[in-house]
Design an enzyme around this catalytic site. Structure first.
Site, mmCIF file in Angstrom:
data_model
loop_
_atom_site.group_PDB
_atom_site.id
_atom_site.type_symbol
_atom_site.label_atom_id
_atom_site.label_comp_id
_atom_site.label_asym_id
_atom_site.label_seq_id
_atom_site.Cartn_x
_atom_site.Cartn_y
_atom_site.Cartn_z
ATOM 1 N N ASP A 156 -0.950 -4.337 -3.778
ATOM 2 C CA ASP A 156 -1.931 -3.248 -3.972
ATOM 3 C C ASP A 156 -1.273 -1.878 -3.792
ATOM 4 O OD1 ASP A 156 -3.750 -5.385 -4.092
ATOM 5 O OD2 ASP A 156 -4.224 -5.224 -1.969
ATOM 6 N N ASP A 213 0.820 -1.224 0.000
ATOM 7 C CA ASP A 213 0.000 0.000 0.000
ATOM 8 C C ASP A 213 0.852 1.271 0.000
ATOM 9 O OD1 ASP A 213 -2.003 -1.841 0.172
ATOM 10 O OD2 ASP A 213 -3.037 -0.917 1.843
#
Length: 313
Positions: free
Chosen positions: A166, A136
């Site tokens: 992600d 992230d």
């Protein structure tokens, strides 16, 4: 009229920290403020909350903080993804160039999410910047159904974004032009997912990658182009160079079969070892040349792109 503020750790500037410089600016400043930041590692949990700013790194400038999602907060509970952010941008009309944003907290399996930069604002542009973390890295706006969605348009030019799980995610409309997208090697069967868009259903565009390079030293076929954090995720790659780490399927549905009919995942003109589209999932789109007019910078940002340009261009 432009007001200039100089930040330097050697005591020769107007301020020693970036946050002090930002805090000194009146809330209703009607014109642009340019903050020049001299070389150094600035360990600050920074909030850029004043509009009409231009932050410019002079030399090698890094903003570093190592909070992480599993870290206990004041209540004893984990602080979570949002609070892990090293830098927050919550005001619009911001330009930033030649600055590294880093969260060195480490392996997501150990520390959880560790965000290098969170942006929830309109007309925020980056040039020659670096964003470095693991899980992230770059958080571009919270999902709409959870909070009032103020995430707007974000522009990245000639930037380098490094992460694994992600690591470009959120609800904003973000355009990446000639950037390097670097996936870390976790030495696993699946090393990561480049994007996790949470595009709201009423937003026409999510993440657009134009003429970018997707790089990694991870094993071949171990990184997906993206998976949907929310069901109407929109992500496209146009004229990008893809290394061998890119998974032949391209996209992952996050074990949510319903998204096969709701996401918009597209690709055009991919080249490089990971560019073979013959094995891509059937619910992703192979764009045609006539589709490209919909994905110009001007079209994606609604016509006005003056805020993406620097005065030296």
């Amino acid at each position: 009229m432009i007001t200039t503020i100089r930040v330097s750790q050697d005591g020769q500037g107007d301020f020693n920290t970036i946050q002090a410089a930002i805090n000194s600016i009146p809330a209703q400043m009607p014109h642009e403020t340019c903050i020049t930041i001299q070389s150094g590692v600035y360990k600050e949990k920074l909030e850029i909350n004043k509009p009409h700013l231009h932050l410019r790194g002079v030399g090698d400038v890094s903003i570093v903080y190592d909070d992480f999602a599993k870290k206990p907060g004041a209540s004893g509970q984990p602080i979570g993804t949002f609070a892990s952010s090293s830098t927050y941008i919550t005001a619009g009309n911001i330009k930033i160039d030649n600055i590294t944003f880093e969260n060195p907290a480490g392996d997501g399996d150990v520390v959880g999410q560790a965000v290098a930069l969170y942006v929830d604002a309109d007309q925020v542009a980056f040039r020659n910047c670096r964003f470095i973390a693991a899980q992230d890295t770059l958080y571009l706006g919270r999902p709409k159904e959870q909070f009032t969605n103020q995430s707007g348009r974000n522009y990245f030019e000639n930037c380098r974004i490094v992460g694994d799980i992600d690591f470009i995610f959120g609800s904003a409309t973000a355009y990446f032009h000639q950037c390097e997208i670097v996936s870390l090697n976790r030495n696993k069967a699946i090393n990561g997912y480049i994007t996790a868009a949470a595009t709201p259903i009423d937003k026409e565009y999510g993440f657009i990658f134009n003429q970018c390079k997707l790089l990694s030293d991870a094993d071949e076929h171990t990184v997906y182009l993206g998976r949907p954090w929310r069901d109407y995720a929109k992500t496209v790659f146009i004229d990008c160079w893809m290394d061998r780490h890119v998974h032949p399927e391209g996209w992952h549905d996050w074990e949510k079969v319903c998204v096969n009919t709701t996401v918009y995942y597209g690709e055009y003109g991919s080249v490089g070892p990971g560019s073979n589209v013959s094995g891509r999932v059937p619910w992703a789109k192979q764009l045609e040349e006539e589709d490209l007019t919909k994905f110009t910078l001007s079209h994606c940002f609604g016509g006005d792109i003056s805020w993406t340009r620097w005065r030296d261009k």
